[in-house]
Design a protein around this motif. Structure first.
Motif, mmCIF file in Angstrom:
data_model
loop_
_atom_site.group_PDB
_atom_site.id
_atom_site.type_symbol
_atom_site.label_atom_id
_atom_site.label_comp_id
_atom_site.label_asym_id
_atom_site.label_seq_id
_atom_site.Cartn_x
_atom_site.Cartn_y
_atom_site.Cartn_z
ATOM 1 N N MET A 20 0.834 -1.203 0.000
ATOM 2 C CA MET A 20 0.000 0.000 0.000
ATOM 3 C C MET A 20 0.871 1.257 0.000
ATOM 4 O O MET A 20 0.574 2.216 -0.698
ATOM 5 C CB MET A 20 -0.929 0.009 1.228
ATOM 6 C CG MET A 20 -2.029 -1.035 1.159
ATOM 7 S SD MET A 20 -3.114 -0.800 -0.265
ATOM 8 C CE MET A 20 -3.854 0.762 0.130
ATOM 9 N N GLU A 21 1.961 1.237 0.763
ATOM 10 C CA GLU A 21 2.862 2.393 0.791
ATOM 11 C C GLU A 21 3.501 2.595 -0.583
ATOM 12 O O GLU A 21 3.630 3.719 -1.057
ATOM 13 C CB GLU A 21 3.944 2.219 1.866
ATOM 14 C CG GLU A 21 3.397 2.283 3.282
ATOM 15 C CD GLU A 21 2.670 3.576 3.570
ATOM 16 O OE1 GLU A 21 3.204 4.652 3.271
ATOM 17 O OE2 GLU A 21 1.533 3.513 4.098
ATOM 18 N N LYS A 24 0.948 4.173 -2.866
ATOM 19 C CA LYS A 24 0.771 5.595 -2.581
ATOM 20 C C LYS A 24 1.889 6.416 -3.224
ATOM 21 O O LYS A 24 1.657 7.467 -3.799
ATOM 22 C CB LYS A 24 0.767 5.849 -1.067
ATOM 23 C CG LYS A 24 -0.464 5.360 -0.364
ATOM 24 C CD LYS A 24 -0.336 5.610 1.129
ATOM 25 C CE LYS A 24 -1.461 5.006 1.911
ATOM 26 N NZ LYS A 24 -1.272 5.178 3.364
ATOM 27 N N VAL A 27 1.361 6.556 -6.961
ATOM 28 C CA VAL A 27 0.273 7.479 -7.305
ATOM 29 C C VAL A 27 0.767 8.920 -7.245
ATOM 30 O O VAL A 27 0.502 9.719 -8.148
ATOM 31 C CB VAL A 27 -0.947 7.273 -6.377
ATOM 32 C CG1 VAL A 27 -1.930 8.418 -6.480
ATOM 33 C CG2 VAL A 27 -1.628 5.949 -6.694
ATOM 34 N N ARG A 28 1.532 9.272 -6.193
ATOM 35 C CA ARG A 28 2.068 10.637 -6.108
ATOM 36 C C ARG A 28 3.006 10.934 -7.270
ATOM 37 O O ARG A 28 3.000 12.022 -7.826
ATOM 38 C CB ARG A 28 2.778 10.835 -4.769
ATOM 39 C CG ARG A 28 1.815 11.074 -3.621
ATOM 40 C CD ARG A 28 2.546 11.532 -2.382
ATOM 41 N NE ARG A 28 3.449 10.536 -1.854
ATOM 42 C CZ ARG A 28 3.086 9.547 -1.043
ATOM 43 N NH1 ARG A 28 1.835 9.442 -0.662
ATOM 44 N NH2 ARG A 28 3.987 8.688 -0.605
ATOM 45 N N GLU A 31 0.914 11.481 -10.319
ATOM 46 C CA GLU A 31 0.245 12.782 -10.259
ATOM 47 C C GLU A 31 1.201 13.904 -10.664
ATOM 48 O O GLU A 31 0.822 14.812 -11.398
ATOM 49 C CB GLU A 31 -0.292 13.043 -8.850
ATOM 50 C CG GLU A 31 -1.518 12.227 -8.510
ATOM 51 C CD GLU A 31 -1.927 12.372 -7.046
ATOM 52 O OE1 GLU A 31 -1.119 12.888 -6.227
ATOM 53 O OE2 GLU A 31 -3.052 11.957 -6.721
ATOM 54 N N ALA A 89 8.733 11.298 -1.270
ATOM 55 C CA ALA A 89 8.428 9.866 -1.257
ATOM 56 C C ALA A 89 9.580 9.071 -0.642
ATOM 57 O O ALA A 89 9.356 8.123 0.117
ATOM 58 C CB ALA A 89 8.146 9.384 -2.683
ATOM 59 N N GLU A 92 9.474 9.447 3.122
ATOM 60 C CA GLU A 92 8.427 8.592 3.688
ATOM 61 C C GLU A 92 8.904 7.152 3.813
ATOM 62 O O GLU A 92 8.652 6.491 4.814
ATOM 63 C CB GLU A 92 7.160 8.656 2.830
ATOM 64 C CG GLU A 92 6.389 9.936 2.978
ATOM 65 C CD GLU A 92 5.117 9.940 2.147
ATOM 66 O OE1 GLU A 92 4.648 8.848 1.752
ATOM 67 O OE2 GLU A 92 4.604 11.036 1.889
#
Length: 197
Positions: A20-21, A24, A27-28, A31, A89, A92
Motif C-alpha cells: 500500500m505504501e 501511494k 500514485v504521487r 500525479e 516519497a 516517507e
C-alpha cells in the motif's frame, strides 16, 4: 456456541502494508508526471507537436517516453518539482520502513543522522537507489520470493555499511547533534592570502 465471534477474523499480512505504501508513492509520482505533462501541453497548445508532424517518428517518440517513465531516473538527475516529489516519497520510505524496520540504534561504529536529507552528497543518491531496488525486489510478481534476500545481500548491506561507517557521511553527527562536513570554509586559509603588515 455463544462465545464464537460474529464476523470473520483475519490478520493483515505485513507485505500488504508495504504494498500500500508503494502504491501511494507511485500514485504521487504519477500525479506529478501528469501535472508536468498537462502544464507542458498547455504552454505549447498553439504550436505543432512532433507527434503531429511525422508518422513513424511519432511512434518512436511515444515508445521512448514510455521507456523513460517505466524506469525512474536517479533522483539527483531530476529537476524540481519532480525532484521534490521524489524526495518526499523517499523520506516517507526511509522514515516509515527503513529506519524502524532495518536500522538499529546509532553508535560510534554505526552512525545515523536523523537529518539525513540535509546530507545531499553521498546520502540521498545511495538511499534513493536502495529504495528503487527495494521496490523492485520486494514484489513477488517481478522477482519471486527470493527478491528480499537479494535486496538485503546485494543492496542494503553494502549501502548501509558505507553510510553508517565511522568515516562515512554522518561522521560529524552524534545523538542530538547534527554537522555537515561538506560546507566550504568561510575564510580562505592564511597560506593562500598575503597579509600586509
Amino acid at each position: 456456541m455463544a462465545d464464537e465471534p460474529e464476523g470473520p477474523s483475519f490478520e493483515v499480512p505485513v507485505g500488504l502494508f508495504q504494498d500500500m505504501e508503494d502504491l501511494k508513492v507511485q500514485v504521487r509520482r504519477l500525479e506529478a508526471q501528469l501535472k508536468e505533462v498537462t502544464e507542458n501541453a498547455a504552454s505549447g497548445a498553439g504550436e505543432a507537436s512532433e507527434e503531429d508532424a511525422g508518422g513513424e517518428d511519432a511512434e518512436e517518440v511515444d515508445g521512448d517516453e514510455e521507456a523513460e517513465w517505466q524506469y525512474p531516473p536517479l533522483i539527483l538527475l531530476l529537476d524540481p518539482p519532480l525532484y521534490d516529489t521524489e524526495l518526499r516519497a523517499l523520506i516517507e520510505w526511509v522514515e516509515g520502513v527503513l529506519v524502524p524496520g532495518y536500522l538499529g540504534e546509532p553508535s560510534n561504529d554505526a552512525r545515523w543522522c536523523h537529518l539525513w536529507f540535509d546530507h545531499p552528497t553521498g546520502v540521498i543518491g545511495p538511499l534513493h537507489g536502495l529504495w528503487l531496488a527495494w521496490q523492485e525486489l520486494t514484489d513477488p510478481a517481478t522477482c519471486g520470493y527470493t527478491g528480499p534476500s537479494v535486496w538485503y545481500r546485494d543492496h542494503y548491506l553494502p549501502c548501509i555499511r558505507e553510510l553508517r561507517a565511522p568515516n562515512g557521511p554522518f561522521k560529524g553527527c552524534t545523538k542530538g547533534e547534527h554537522q555537515i562536513d561538506h560546507r566550504l570554509p568561510g575564510l580562505v586559509p592564511s597560506a593562500w592570502r598575503r597579509e600586509d603588515s
